[in-house]
Design an enzyme around this catalytic site. Structure first.
Site, PDB file in Angstrom:
ATOM      1  N   ASN A 165      -6.105  -0.958   7.603  1.00 28.86           N
ATOM      2  CA  ASN A 165      -5.520  -1.679   8.549  1.00 28.86           C
ATOM      3  C   ASN A 165      -4.110  -2.081   8.388  1.00 28.86           C
ATOM      4  O   ASN A 165      -3.506  -2.374   9.542  1.00 28.86           O
ATOM      5  CB  ASN A 165      -6.450  -3.229   8.600  1.00 28.86           C
ATOM      6  CG  ASN A 165      -5.623  -4.048   9.463  1.00 28.86           C
ATOM      7  OD1 ASN A 165      -5.979  -3.901  10.731  1.00 28.86           O
ATOM      8  ND2 ASN A 165      -4.989  -5.186   9.128  1.00 28.86           N
ATOM      9  N   ALA A 167       3.889   8.413  16.068  1.00 27.60           N
ATOM     10  CA  ALA A 167       3.644   9.555  15.178  1.00 27.60           C
ATOM     11  C   ALA A 167       2.762   9.295  13.975  1.00 27.60           C
ATOM     12  O   ALA A 167       2.008   9.988  13.756  1.00 27.60           O
ATOM     13  CB  ALA A 167       4.869  10.010  14.709  1.00 27.60           C
ATOM     14  N   SER A 168       2.983   7.956  13.419  1.00 29.04           N
ATOM     15  CA  SER A 168       2.575   7.561  12.505  1.00 29.04           C
ATOM     16  C   SER A 168       0.781   7.480  12.717  1.00 29.04           C
ATOM     17  O   SER A 168       0.125   7.703  11.644  1.00 29.04           O
ATOM     18  CB  SER A 168       2.865   6.246  11.699  1.00 29.04           C
ATOM     19  OG  SER A 168       2.588   5.187  12.625  1.00 29.04           O
ATOM     20  N   LYS A 169       0.484   7.025  13.878  1.00 20.81           N
ATOM     21  CA  LYS A 169      -0.710   6.904  14.118  1.00 20.81           C
ATOM     22  C   LYS A 169      -1.433   8.191  14.434  1.00 20.81           C
ATOM     23  O   LYS A 169      -2.777   8.536  14.109  1.00 20.81           O
ATOM     24  CB  LYS A 169      -0.991   5.820  15.440  1.00 20.81           C
ATOM     25  CG  LYS A 169      -0.677   4.313  14.812  1.00 20.81           C
ATOM     26  CD  LYS A 169      -1.417   3.722  14.054  1.00 20.81           C
ATOM     27  CE  LYS A 169      -1.155   2.354  13.802  1.00 20.81           C
ATOM     28  NZ  LYS A 169      -2.058   1.975  12.507  1.00 20.81           N
ATOM     29  N   SER A 206      -4.691   4.226  16.698  1.00 17.70           N
ATOM     30  CA  SER A 206      -4.248   3.576  17.936  1.00 17.70           C
ATOM     31  C   SER A 206      -4.218   4.542  19.151  1.00 17.70           C
ATOM     32  O   SER A 206      -4.140   5.627  19.062  1.00 17.70           O
ATOM     33  CB  SER A 206      -2.565   3.251  17.706  1.00 17.70           C
ATOM     34  OG  SER A 206      -2.218   2.546  18.897  1.00 17.70           O
ATOM     35  N   ILE A 220      -3.973  -5.615  21.586  1.00 18.66           N
ATOM     36  CA  ILE A 220      -4.637  -6.730  21.038  1.00 18.66           C
ATOM     37  C   ILE A 220      -3.718  -7.744  20.857  1.00 18.66           C
ATOM     38  O   ILE A 220      -2.573  -7.507  20.426  1.00 18.66           O
ATOM     39  CB  ILE A 220      -5.470  -6.116  19.755  1.00 18.66           C
ATOM     40  CG1 ILE A 220      -6.032  -4.694  20.085  1.00 18.66           C
ATOM     41  CG2 ILE A 220      -6.147  -7.313  19.283  1.00 18.66           C
ATOM     42  CD1 ILE A 220      -7.283  -4.873  20.868  1.00 18.66           C
ATOM     43  N   VAL A 250       0.810  -1.035   0.067  1.00 16.32           N
ATOM     44  CA  VAL A 250      -0.037   0.216   0.191  1.00 16.32           C
ATOM     45  C   VAL A 250       0.796   1.201  -0.015  1.00 16.32           C
ATOM     46  O   VAL A 250       0.369   2.404  -0.325  1.00 16.32           O
ATOM     47  CB  VAL A 250      -0.899   0.023   1.194  1.00 16.32           C
ATOM     48  CG1 VAL A 250      -1.976  -0.997   0.944  1.00 16.32           C
ATOM     49  CG2 VAL A 250      -0.341  -0.042   2.647  1.00 16.32           C
ATOM     50  N   TYR A 298       6.134   4.691  15.193  1.00 20.30           N
ATOM     51  CA  TYR A 298       4.805   4.340  15.055  1.00 20.30           C
ATOM     52  C   TYR A 298       3.636   5.300  15.831  1.00 20.30           C
ATOM     53  O   TYR A 298       2.723   5.421  15.293  1.00 20.30           O
ATOM     54  CB  TYR A 298       4.649   3.034  15.986  1.00 20.30           C
ATOM     55  CG  TYR A 298       3.477   2.109  16.071  1.00 20.30           C
ATOM     56  CD1 TYR A 298       3.123   1.404  14.946  1.00 20.30           C
ATOM     57  CD2 TYR A 298       2.657   2.054  17.272  1.00 20.30           C
ATOM     58  CE1 TYR A 298       1.716   0.699  14.943  1.00 20.30           C
ATOM     59  CE2 TYR A 298       1.307   1.509  17.329  1.00 20.30           C
ATOM     60  CZ  TYR A 298       0.998   0.764  16.133  1.00 20.30           C
ATOM     61  OH  TYR A 298      -0.161   0.299  16.093  1.00 20.30           O
TER      62      TYR A 298
END
Lengths: 258, 250
Positions: free
Chosen positions: B81, B146-148, B131, B176, B55, B144
């Site tokens: 996702n 920052a990306s969320k 997240s 999870i 993606v 991670y």
């Protein structure tokens, strides 16, 4: 509205809804009943003529501890347990703090905040041990950001939000989940009353509608759809959260389109 | 069948949360397309279309959009996702880490929404996976986190700019139980102690399962959530409702 498919996921669960005779309250009672629940509409207002005869009614003053005790005793005697509690009873006072009298301040806190406390306190023992307890409080997007002239209302909803997290923290280990739904502008008599204080109502309504990314007001059924999800087992990992349902209104910086 | 006649694309459907959503959507009557960087995973339901796709690459996403356009003519549900997690603080993060993680988590989400805009049906639902780490920081997951936060911001922008034609919300999972969570625990000094401690912080008394997130995704994909847009919905077993102070202190 698209007609919802009824799954019966609340079969034989006992669901108590305070404010159950109001606009959103009736929509929730209808949905719970359609999903197979045993429903108790608890409200100070009388039972609406149109309410389904299977739905039980209990006259309940959320500000009275005796009334909460009586409601719990009724549910215990009739059904033996409670699985879902929705604290939806609430009022709005359209005033700044200078315009608000102490009596009005105390009244709105008694209904919106103390009412949530008292009904929850006395129904919790009936939810304990069921392993599927779900309490859904009514917060508001106004508990995060303010609308003009609604000072006491905003403060009560902020209190409900904090209470929701505290209850989730305390009762989660016993398998009781606690969430709040935070509606935005829902087409109810409360909203009509809010608009009723303004000048050119139709223009204002149109402008407010157009500020919503979804370009419409919420409906009682929209709210019932989310409350129904939170009430059941699909939401079994969801707790301590404030679920804003406002058509995208609060996702944007204020009123950029006006 | 709550998704009867709906066409859904779930990116990153090979395993974990993505796989759970694919299976749930199929069970509710949707026509499901899923994708990942690798080959078709074993055991994937036969009527699910698998398209090998990275993606982060706009040309590959364009091919995916072309496939769905050709097969179905429209898309009703898009779930972004696909995600990568790298357990590093800022100083130890390399340029290659940035390209991989931001490429999938941030650029991938941007790529798909932009590519599918002409394919979306009226009222289509876009579901991004944000997240709890996009709102409060998990230690040692700098990029991670920052990306969320990027995903959360883009979620609101898409809702505001492209409503009412489409709706866009994010689900913000907590812990999870997936391979991703395992690798986060694996870097702890004492993995078992870290798990025990983390568990004590969950009001729900357990970690999440992929189905917990699939349940919410199903609601957001269905017509029941027609008034929900621009929101971040957290499913974390109560973790972020409580103070991050160690419960053992009380």
């Amino acid at each position: 509205m698209t007609k919802s498919r009824i799954t019966g996921h609340l079969e034989n669960r006992v669901a108590v809804v305070t404010g159950g005779c109001g606009g959103i309250g009736q929509a929730m009672c209808r949905r719970f009943h359609a999903e197979g629940a045993i429903v108790v509409a608890a409200d100070l207002a009388p039972r609406p003529a149109a309410m389904h005869t299977d739905i039980h009614y209990f006259q309940h003053d959320v500000t009275s501890e005796q009334s909460a005790i009586d409601l719990a005793a009724f549910v215990q005697a009739e059904f033996g347990a409670a699985h879902v509690l929705v604290n939806a009873a609430g009022i709005e006072i359209e005033k700044t703090i200078e315009e608000t009298t102490l009596d009005e301040w105390n009244k709105i806190f008694a209904i919106n905040v103390t009412g949530t406390f008292l009904t929850s306190k006395h129904l919790l023992p009936l939810m304990r041990g069921t392993d599927v307890g779900s309490i859904i409080n009514f917060g508001s997007y106004d508990g995060f950001i303010a609308d003009p002239g609604l000072a006491a209302y905003c403060a009560t909803k902020g209190a409900v939000h904090a209470l929701t997290k505290a209850m989730a923290c305390d009762y989660g280990p016993e398998g009781i989940r606690v969430n709040a739904i935070c509606p935005g502008y829902v087409d109810t008599p409360m909203l009509q009353s809010f608009f009723g204080d303004s000048g050119d109502i139709e223009t204002l309504k149109q402008e407010v509608r157009n500020v919503h990314p979804i370009r419409r007001y919420g409906t009682a059924d929209d709210m019932a759809n989310l409350v129904n999800w939170l009430a059941g087992d699909e939401a079994r990992y969801a707790t301590g959260q404030l679920w804003v349902l406002d058509g995208g209104l609060s996702a944007q910086v204020q009123q950029m389109r006006l | 069948m709550r998704l009867a006649n709906k066409v859904a694309l779930v990116t990153g459907g090979r395993q974990g949360i993505g796989r759970a959503m694919v299976e749930r959507f199929v069970a509710e009557g949707a026509q499901v397309v899923t994708c990942g960087r690798g080959i078709r995973p074993q055991g994937l339901s036969e009527n699910v279309i698998w398209k090998q796709t990275d993606v982060s690459q706009a040309t590959e996403v364009a091919q995916l959009a072309e496939l769905i356009s050709r097969e179905f003519g429209h898309l009703d549900v898009l779930v972004n996702n696909a995600g990568v997690q790298i357990e590093k603080d800022l100083v130890s993060t390399t340029d290659a880490d940035w390209d991989l993680l931001m490429g999938v988590n941030a650029r991938g989400t941007f790529n798909t929404i932009r590519a599918f805009m002409p394919v979306f049906s009226a009222g289509a639902s876009v579901i991004n996976i944000g997240s709890i780490s996009g709102t409060t920081a998990d230690p040692g997951l700098a990029l991670y986190n920052a990306s969320k936060a990027f995903v959360h911001g883009l979620t609101r922008s898409v809702a505001v700019d492209h409503g009412p034609a489409i709706r866009c919300n994010a689900i913000c999972p907590g812990w999870i139980m997936t391979d991703m969570a395992d690798s986060a625990f694996a870097v702890a000094k004492d993995e078992q102690a870290a798990k025990t401690d983390a568990l004590a912080r969950h009001a729900a008394g357990r970690f999440g399962q992929p189905t917990d997130i699939a349940n919410m995704a199903l609601w957001l994909a269905s017509d029941e959530s027609q008034f929900a847009t621009g929101q971040l919905f957290t499913i974390d077993g109560g973790l972020t409702a409580a103070s991050p102070l160690n419960p053992g202190l009380f």
